[in-house]
Scaffold this motif. Structure first.
Motif, PDB file in Angstrom:
ATOM      1  N   ARG A   1       0.829  -1.216   0.000  1.00 46.08           N
ATOM      2  CA  ARG A   1       0.000   0.000   0.000  1.00 46.08           C
ATOM      3  C   ARG A   1       0.855   1.254   0.000  1.00 46.08           C
ATOM      4  NH1 ARG A   1      -2.959  -1.357   5.277  1.00 46.08           N
ATOM      5  NH2 ARG A   1      -3.494   0.865   5.154  1.00 46.08           N
ATOM      6  N   LEU A   2       2.032   1.190   0.625  1.00 48.97           N
ATOM      7  CA  LEU A   2       2.940   2.334   0.602  1.00 48.97           C
ATOM      8  C   LEU A   2       3.606   2.462  -0.763  1.00 48.97           C
ATOM      9  CD1 LEU A   2       4.674   1.855   4.078  1.00 48.97           C
ATOM     10  CD2 LEU A   2       2.886   3.502   3.512  1.00 48.97           C
ATOM     11  N   ILE A   3       3.967   1.338  -1.357  1.00 47.73           N
ATOM     12  CA  ILE A   3       4.655   1.375  -2.650  1.00 47.73           C
ATOM     13  C   ILE A   3       3.749   1.934  -3.736  1.00 47.73           C
ATOM     14  CG2 ILE A   3       5.805  -0.026  -4.396  1.00 47.73           C
ATOM     15  CD1 ILE A   3       7.368   0.262  -1.802  1.00 47.73           C
ATOM     16  N   ASN A   4       2.465   1.525  -3.727  1.00 50.33           N
ATOM     17  CA  ASN A   4       1.553   2.003  -4.773  1.00 50.33           C
ATOM     18  C   ASN A   4       0.840   3.294  -4.412  1.00 50.33           C
ATOM     19  OD1 ASN A   4      -0.555   1.249  -3.014  1.00 50.33           O
ATOM     20  ND2 ASN A   4      -0.695  -0.796  -3.921  1.00 50.33           N
ATOM     21  N   GLY A   5       1.195   3.889  -3.277  1.00 53.32           N
ATOM     22  CA  GLY A   5       0.659   5.203  -2.916  1.00 53.32           C
ATOM     23  C   GLY A   5      -0.700   5.202  -2.266  1.00 53.32           C
ATOM     24  N   GLN A   6      -1.233   4.029  -1.866  1.00 57.71           N
ATOM     25  CA  GLN A   6      -2.539   3.991  -1.216  1.00 57.71           C
ATOM     26  C   GLN A   6      -2.483   4.508   0.220  1.00 57.71           C
ATOM     27  OE1 GLN A   6      -3.722  -0.092  -1.598  1.00 57.71           O
ATOM     28  NE2 GLN A   6      -4.580   0.188  -3.646  1.00 57.71           N
TER      29      GLN A   6
ATOM     30  N   SER B   1      12.709  16.130  -6.083  1.00 57.65           N
ATOM     31  CA  SER B   1      11.715  17.148  -6.398  1.00 57.65           C
ATOM     32  C   SER B   1      10.331  16.518  -6.497  1.00 57.65           C
ATOM     33  CB  SER B   1      12.068  17.862  -7.708  1.00 57.65           C
ATOM     34  OG  SER B   1      12.134  16.916  -8.772  1.00 57.65           O
ATOM     35  N   GLU B   2       9.308  17.330  -6.267  1.00 55.82           N
ATOM     36  CA  GLU B   2       7.936  16.815  -6.229  1.00 55.82           C
ATOM     37  C   GLU B   2       7.475  16.234  -7.565  1.00 55.82           C
ATOM     38  OE1 GLU B   2       3.464  18.394  -5.044  1.00 55.82           O
ATOM     39  OE2 GLU B   2       5.238  19.599  -4.623  1.00 55.82           O
ATOM     40  N   PRO B   3       7.783  16.834  -8.716  1.00 57.32           N
ATOM     41  CA  PRO B   3       7.298  16.228  -9.969  1.00 57.32           C
ATOM     42  C   PRO B   3       7.799  14.802 -10.189  1.00 57.32           C
ATOM     43  CG  PRO B   3       8.014  18.490 -10.333  1.00 57.32           C
ATOM     44  CD  PRO B   3       8.453  18.109  -8.946  1.00 57.32           C
ATOM     45  N   GLU B   4       8.989  14.466  -9.654  1.00 58.90           N
ATOM     46  CA  GLU B   4       9.513  13.120  -9.860  1.00 58.90           C
ATOM     47  C   GLU B   4       8.759  12.088  -9.054  1.00 58.90           C
ATOM     48  OE1 GLU B   4      13.527  14.181  -8.671  1.00 58.90           O
ATOM     49  OE2 GLU B   4      14.199  13.750 -10.691  1.00 58.90           O
ATOM     50  N   GLN B   5       8.147  12.507  -7.928  1.00 54.06           N
ATOM     51  CA  GLN B   5       7.356  11.626  -7.064  1.00 54.06           C
ATOM     52  C   GLN B   5       8.155  10.397  -6.667  1.00 54.06           C
ATOM     53  OE1 GLN B   5       3.670  10.835  -9.093  1.00 54.06           O
ATOM     54  NE2 GLN B   5       2.825  12.824  -8.573  1.00 54.06           N
ATOM     55  N   ARG B   6       9.416  10.624  -6.271  1.00 50.09           N
ATOM     56  CA  ARG B   6      10.230   9.530  -5.765  1.00 50.09           C
ATOM     57  C   ARG B   6      10.148   9.498  -4.245  1.00 50.09           C
ATOM     58  NH1 ARG B   6      15.983  10.020  -7.531  1.00 50.09           N
ATOM     59  NH2 ARG B   6      15.618  12.250  -7.655  1.00 50.09           N
ATOM     60  N   PHE B   7      10.403   8.336  -3.664  1.00 50.53           N
ATOM     61  CA  PHE B   7      10.257   8.194  -2.211  1.00 50.53           C
ATOM     62  C   PHE B   7      11.053   6.990  -1.732  1.00 50.53           C
ATOM     63  CE2 PHE B   7       6.922   5.755  -4.249  1.00 50.53           C
ATOM     64  CZ  PHE B   7       6.940   4.551  -3.561  1.00 50.53           C
ATOM     65  N   TRP B   8      11.289   6.964  -0.415  1.00 56.32           N
ATOM     66  CA  TRP B   8      11.803   5.801   0.292  1.00 56.32           C
ATOM     67  C   TRP B   8      10.739   5.342   1.281  1.00 56.32           C
ATOM     68  CZ3 TRP B   8      17.175   8.296   1.627  1.00 56.32           C
ATOM     69  CH2 TRP B   8      17.998   8.244   0.492  1.00 56.32           C
ATOM     70  N   VAL B   9      10.789   4.087   1.649  1.00 55.36           N
ATOM     71  CA  VAL B   9       9.932   3.550   2.701  1.00 55.36           C
ATOM     72  C   VAL B   9      10.837   3.221   3.888  1.00 55.36           C
ATOM     73  CG1 VAL B   9       8.401   1.689   3.410  1.00 55.36           C
ATOM     74  CG2 VAL B   9       8.215   2.654   1.116  1.00 55.36           C
ATOM     75  N   LEU B  10      10.552   3.855   5.030  1.00 54.05           N
ATOM     76  CA  LEU B  10      11.356   3.683   6.243  1.00 54.05           C
ATOM     77  C   LEU B  10      10.504   2.988   7.294  1.00 54.05           C
ATOM     78  CD1 LEU B  10      14.049   4.385   7.742  1.00 54.05           C
ATOM     79  CD2 LEU B  10      12.883   6.439   8.567  1.00 54.05           C
ATOM     80  N   GLY B  11      11.083   2.033   8.020  1.00 55.43           N
ATOM     81  CA  GLY B  11      10.310   1.295   9.004  1.00 55.43           C
ATOM     82  C   GLY B  11      11.133   0.879  10.202  1.00 55.43           C
ATOM     83  N   LEU B  12      10.448   0.712  11.331  1.00 60.44           N
ATOM     84  CA  LEU B  12      11.029   0.166  12.549  1.00 60.44           C
ATOM     85  C   LEU B  12      10.166  -0.997  13.001  1.00 60.44           C
ATOM     86  CD1 LEU B  12      12.009   3.323  14.664  1.00 60.44           C
ATOM     87  CD2 LEU B  12      13.538   1.776  13.472  1.00 60.44           C
TER      88      LEU B  12
END
Length: 565
Positions: free
Chosen positions: A258-263, A290-301
């Motif tokens: 759900r995080l990977i697909n933006g839900q 930058s915001e147009p690229e819509q790149r992200f990391w997923v961080l977890g504990l």
């Protein structure tokens, strides 16, 4: 009391009813308390993950600011203009080397022109033998790389950030399989991008630094926007895409899809990872670039379920002990059947209800020497244990909150708190029409202390410097540590530039006498950059950048001095 008598049967009925009521109340208390502890632990885990995420983003922003600062320095010196000669490039290379000295995770810093197919003009890289400036004959054309052609259209002050990938340059320190990422900032002069400044950063030291202050028992996870592991308790799971295999977060934590697909932007989930002990994990989606690229990391504990529910087990044992005592008291109360016994029983029942509402029990018959008194004292002991556990939870939360706003080594406010305080100072300056100042203090040759005397002495020097700077401040001013040997002083209600100069001289005077570290005198000097508001800007980051530029100007003027931006 004869068997079959009314008293006997009434005693049995009262005893059975009392035991049943005590067991029901204990079960409800245990279930409710365990649920509350689980919810609080999950909330604490998510809060800790969010704090760590902000720390990660702050670290990335620090690298971005360094790239922007170096780009501004290159533009100011005209390093990419036609008349620029070797002295200008040599000066810029020295600035690159100084920046890499302050950041051991920087692999190389390059100045690349927009023309000549992206020809490198200056390159300083970290090799196993130390820092080295690459000669002109070995400079390469890099115009076909994204960190060049995607950074050139950006406006001044913005940066391009690449994905994490393995470095293939065997000449760099760490070899050809060192994961890294690249940030680049355009060098803009008169509205035209003349080139870019590129910083390549080793990923593992950077990521390990982000997780260095985590409490024991936490497991750290991070993936890229496709779900490939970047950090995992098992190092063999990370950077699989650079070894020809894909190991995804969705395989271990299905809900993370759900995080990977933006839900979703965050989630808390429980799984049996790899068939082992069940864990509870909290994940957040962190935008990067930058915001147009819509790149992200997923961080977890993550934490083992047993660690989260450990306090519930202790609480359960305490409730069982109290339940046994209640059963004994119920038998005594059933036999006596007197007001002297029933009144304390009512008091204990009232105490159970009060404890269930989260309030402290005020009056219990603990002075009695019979079973009721023992029951009351045991109940009080259980209450103290519950409150002690809740106090420990609050203490842990407060410690994490303090860690989020203060530097762990010196106890000074960290970058986040400094920026918040500076924002307040700017608002006050606008209201009172009296300027405020930012003084950027950077220790000279601090690396020599770490290398020559050891990091323990270096840490002691930083604490000593923090104490001296704090003693030199006026009431209402604040000193904070941005990281490494960089300190920032925020001063408000100044009369003008002369007051800022006096403050800089006062801070500089704190370094006249050497620090005594374990009986050893250590002489410290510092370069101080000064930015004034509103003259040099009315934004937090703009003032910090201008103060940083003033500090670099002070270093260029011979160090151990101050300079306005």
């Amino acid at each position: 009391m004869k068997p079959g008598s009314i008293a006997f049967r009434l005693s049995l009925l009262l005893a059975a009813f009392s035991v049943f009521a005590a067991a029901l109340a204990s079960h409800y208390t245990f279930v409710t308390s365990r649920s509350l502890l689980r919810e609080r632990a999950e909330h604490y885990l998510m809060t800790t993950t969010e704090v760590l995420g902000r720390h990660l983003q702050s670290s990335l922003q620090a690298v971005s600011r360094n790239a922007v600062t170096l780009a501004a320095l290159a533009a100011a010196q005209g390093a990419l203009e036609e008349h620029a000669g070797e002295p200008v490039r040599r000066t810029l290379a020295q600035a690159f080397a100084a920046e890499m000295d302050s950041h051991p995770d920087y692999l190389q810093i390059r100045l690349i022109s927009a023309g000549a197919h992206g020809l490198e003009q200056v390159r300083v890289q970290r090799q196993p033998t130390g820092l080295q400036r690459v000669l002109d004959a070995e400079l390469q054309e890099k115009g076909h790389f994204p960190y060049v052609f995607e950074a050139l259209p950006l406006p001044a002050g913005q940066v391009y950030m690449s994905e994490l990938a393995a470095t293939r340059d065997e000449a760099l320190a760490g070899g050809g399989d060192l994961p890294s990422y690249t940030l680049s900032a355009p060098v803009v002069h008169n509205g035209h991008a003349l080139g870019v400044v590129v910083i390549q950063v080793a990923a593992r030291p950077f990521l390990q630094g982000v997780s260095a202050d985590l409490p024991d028992g936490f497991q750290l996870y991070m993936s890229n926007r496709w779900g490939d592991w970047l950090m995992h308790p098992d190092p063999s799971q990370t950077f699989g895409f650079d070894r020809g295999q894909r190991v995804f977060i969705q395989d271990s934590f299905p809900d993370a899809a759900r995080l990977i697909n933006g839900q979703s932007q965050q989630l808390v989930t429980s799984v049996n990872e790899s068939g082992g002990e069940p864990v509870v994990a909290a994940f957040v989606r962190l935008p990067i670039g930058s915001e147009p690229e819509q790149r992200f990391w997923v961080l977890g504990l993550a934490q083992p379920v047993s660690a989260i529910e450990g306090e519930a087990s202790v609480l359960g044992r305490s409730i069982v002990q109290v339940l046994l005592l209640l059963c004994v008291a119920a038998l005594v109360l059933a036999v006596l059947v007197s007001r002297v016994v029933t009144e304390p029983l009512k008091a204990l029942a009232q105490a159970t209800r009060v404890l269930g509402t989260g309030q402290r029990v005020q009056a219990l018959p603990i002075e009695r020497t019979d079973e009721i008194g023992e029951l009351a004292r045991s109940f009080q002991l259980m209450e103290e244990q519950v409150w002690q556990q809740m106090t420990q939870l609050r203490t842990s939360h407060n410690a994490m909150d303090h860690l989020a706003h203060h530097d762990a080594l010196t106890g000074l406010p960290n970058r986040r708190m400094v920026e918040a305080r500076l924002a307040q100072a700017l608002q006050r300056a606008e209201h009172t029409q009296r300027p405020c100042a930012v003084l950027f203090v950077d220790l000279d040759h601090f690396k020599n202390i770490n290398d020559g005397l050891g990091h323990d002495v270096g840490d002691a020097v930083l604490r000593g410097v923090a104490q001296r700077l704090s003693q030199a401040l006026r009431v209402g001013d604040m000193v904070g540590r941005l990281g490494g040997d960089e300190f920032v002083v925020v001063c408000q209600d100044l009369g003008g530039e002369e007051d800022a100069t006096q403050l800089a001289l006062k801070l500089k005077a704190q370094f006249d006498q050497p620090l005594l570290i374990e009986g050893l005198p250590v002489q410290i000097q510092a370069s101080i950059g000064i930015a004034m508001a509103p003259r040099d800007g009315t934004e937090v980051r703009a003032l910090l950048t201008r103060a940083d530029m003033g500090m670099y100007r002070a270093k260029q003027n011979g160090r151990n001095t101050y300079s306005f931006s």
